[in-house]
Every structure is written in structure tokens, then in C-alpha cells.
Design a protein around this motif. Structure first.
Motif, PDB file in Angstrom:
ATOM      1  N   UNK A  90       0.847  -1.203   0.000  1.00  0.00           N
ATOM      2  CA  UNK A  90       0.000   0.000   0.000  1.00  0.00           C
ATOM      3  C   UNK A  90       0.878   1.247   0.000  1.00  0.00           C
ATOM      4  N   UNK A  91       1.928   1.246   0.811  1.00  0.00           N
ATOM      5  CA  UNK A  91       2.853   2.380   0.864  1.00  0.00           C
ATOM      6  C   UNK A  91       3.558   2.568  -0.470  1.00  0.00           C
ATOM      7  N   UNK A  92       3.994   1.464  -1.077  1.00  0.00           N
ATOM      8  CA  UNK A  92       4.686   1.527  -2.367  1.00  0.00           C
ATOM      9  C   UNK A  92       3.806   2.163  -3.438  1.00  0.00           C
ATOM     10  N   UNK A  93       2.522   1.903  -3.356  1.00  0.00           N
ATOM     11  CA  UNK A  93       1.587   2.455  -4.341  1.00  0.00           C
ATOM     12  C   UNK A  93       1.215   3.913  -4.040  1.00  0.00           C
ATOM     13  N   UNK A  94       1.641   4.430  -2.897  1.00  0.00           N
ATOM     14  CA  UNK A  94       1.398   5.833  -2.566  1.00  0.00           C
ATOM     15  C   UNK A  94       0.039   6.123  -1.969  1.00  0.00           C
ATOM     16  N   UNK A  95      -0.696   5.097  -1.589  1.00  0.00           N
ATOM     17  CA  UNK A  95      -2.058   5.305  -1.104  1.00  0.00           C
ATOM     18  C   UNK A  95      -2.104   5.928   0.281  1.00  0.00           C
ATOM     19  N   UNK A  96      -1.050   5.794   1.074  1.00  0.00           N
ATOM     20  CA  UNK A  96      -1.050   6.440   2.389  1.00  0.00           C
ATOM     21  C   UNK A  96      -0.969   7.962   2.259  1.00  0.00           C
ATOM     22  N   UNK A  97      -0.567   8.442   1.101  1.00  0.00           N
ATOM     23  CA  UNK A  97      -0.447   9.876   0.888  1.00  0.00           C
ATOM     24  C   UNK A  97      -1.687  10.516   0.305  1.00  0.00           C
ATOM     25  N   UNK A  98      -2.818   9.853   0.417  1.00  0.00           N
ATOM     26  CA  UNK A  98      -4.047  10.334  -0.229  1.00  0.00           C
ATOM     27  C   UNK A  98      -4.445  11.736   0.208  1.00  0.00           C
ATOM     28  N   UNK A  99      -4.246  12.082   1.461  1.00  0.00           N
ATOM     29  CA  UNK A  99      -4.661  13.424   1.926  1.00  0.00           C
ATOM     30  C   UNK A  99      -3.463  14.301   2.293  1.00  0.00           C
ATOM     31  N   UNK A 100      -2.284  13.932   1.798  1.00  0.00           N
ATOM     32  CA  UNK A 100      -1.070  14.707   2.032  1.00  0.00           C
ATOM     33  C   UNK A 100      -0.833  15.589   0.800  1.00  0.00           C
ATOM     34  N   UNK A 101      -0.574  16.878   0.990  1.00  0.00           N
ATOM     35  CA  UNK A 101      -0.305  17.751  -0.157  1.00  0.00           C
ATOM     36  C   UNK A 101       0.900  17.266  -0.975  1.00  0.00           C
ATOM     37  N   UNK A 102       0.856  17.531  -2.265  1.00  0.00           N
ATOM     38  CA  UNK A 102       1.904  17.095  -3.190  1.00  0.00           C
ATOM     39  C   UNK A 102       3.277  17.604  -2.766  1.00  0.00           C
ATOM     40  N   UNK A 103       3.339  18.835  -2.238  1.00  0.00           N
ATOM     41  CA  UNK A 103       4.643  19.395  -1.874  1.00  0.00           C
ATOM     42  C   UNK A 103       5.318  18.593  -0.759  1.00  0.00           C
ATOM     43  N   UNK A 104       4.563  17.749  -0.063  1.00  0.00           N
ATOM     44  CA  UNK A 104       5.126  16.873   0.965  1.00  0.00           C
ATOM     45  C   UNK A 104       5.173  15.412   0.500  1.00  0.00           C
ATOM     46  N   UNK A 105       4.942  15.194  -0.782  1.00  0.00           N
ATOM     47  CA  UNK A 105       5.037  13.850  -1.336  1.00  0.00           C
ATOM     48  C   UNK A 105       3.715  13.110  -1.438  1.00  0.00           C
ATOM     49  N   UNK A 106       2.598  13.784  -1.202  1.00  0.00           N
ATOM     50  CA  UNK A 106       1.295  13.126  -1.228  1.00  0.00           C
ATOM     51  C   UNK A 106       0.573  13.269  -2.550  1.00  0.00           C
ATOM     52  N   UNK A 107      -0.713  12.916  -2.521  1.00  0.00           N
ATOM     53  CA  UNK A 107      -1.536  12.911  -3.733  1.00  0.00           C
ATOM     54  C   UNK A 107      -2.825  13.714  -3.588  1.00  0.00           C
ATOM     55  N   UNK A 108      -2.895  14.603  -2.600  1.00  0.00           N
ATOM     56  CA  UNK A 108      -4.129  15.342  -2.330  1.00  0.00           C
ATOM     57  C   UNK A 108      -4.657  16.077  -3.558  1.00  0.00           C
ATOM     58  N   UNK A 109      -3.790  16.730  -4.290  1.00  0.00           N
ATOM     59  CA  UNK A 109      -4.246  17.481  -5.459  1.00  0.00           C
ATOM     60  C   UNK A 109      -4.758  16.572  -6.576  1.00  0.00           C
ATOM     61  N   UNK A 110      -4.254  15.351  -6.627  1.00  0.00           N
ATOM     62  CA  UNK A 110      -4.700  14.395  -7.643  1.00  0.00           C
ATOM     63  C   UNK A 110      -6.056  13.780  -7.278  1.00  0.00           C
ATOM     64  N   UNK A 111      -6.181  13.351  -6.025  1.00  0.00           N
ATOM     65  CA  UNK A 111      -7.343  12.581  -5.603  1.00  0.00           C
ATOM     66  C   UNK A 111      -8.352  13.387  -4.817  1.00  0.00           C
ATOM     67  N   UNK A 112      -7.971  14.540  -4.291  1.00  0.00           N
ATOM     68  CA  UNK A 112      -8.886  15.324  -3.479  1.00  0.00           C
ATOM     69  C   UNK A 112      -9.183  14.607  -2.168  1.00  0.00           C
ATOM     70  N   UNK A 113     -10.034  15.179  -1.390  1.00  0.00           N
ATOM     71  CA  UNK A 113     -10.332  14.640  -0.069  1.00  0.00           C
ATOM     72  C   UNK A 113     -11.066  13.300  -0.158  1.00  0.00           C
TER      73      UNK A 113
END
Length: 71
Positions: free
Chosen positions: A46-69
Motif C-alpha cells: 500500500x505504501x509503495x503504491x502511494x495510497x497512504x499519501x491520499x490526503x497529504x499535499x503534493x509538496x510533501x510527497x502526497x496525492x491530495x491534489x490528484x485525488x482530493x479529499x
């Protein structure tokens, strides 16, 4: 899982990836449960796929801007 009207193509792709992952990992997850072991292999995938970063802003390595809340 149904797709919601407000989902973007990115949301739909994520939902499909998760569906496939769950189908693949479920037998392993059941084994972990019976053995009373923590499923580190599943967590690492799950971590390798980046799913833990779902609500983390991109500037910190997350995917919030891609997936939204809802991601």
C-alpha cells in the motif's frame, strides 16, 4: 463499489486499482488473520503504491491534489 458522479477519471482509475489490489491480496490477508500476524507485506505494498499519501499535499510527497479529499 460504485463510481460517484463527481469522480474524475483519476478517481475512477484509483478505485479500479484498489479493487484489483483487494482481490489479489484478500487470500493473504485472511492468512494473516488466522495466524494473528500483522500484514506487513500488505502495508508495504500500500505504501509503495502511494495510497497512504491520499490526503497529504503534493509538496510533501502526497496525492491530495490528484485525488482530493475523497481519494
Amino acid at each position: 463499489m460504485e463510481n460517484y458522479p463527481w469522480w474524475t477519471e483519476t478517481h475512477k482509475k484509483l478505485a479500479q486499482e484498489v479493487r484489483e489490489f483487494v482481490d489479489e491480496v484478500m487470500p493473504k490477508a485472511l492468512e494473516y488473520g488466522w495466524k494473528k500476524e500483522y500484514p506487513w507485506g500488505v502495508v508495504k505494498e500500500i505504501a509503495k503504491r502511494g495510497w497512504f499519501g491520499a490526503i497529504i499535499p503534493r509538496k510533501y510527497g502526497g496525492r491530495l491534489e490528484d485525488w482530493g479529499i475523497t481519494g
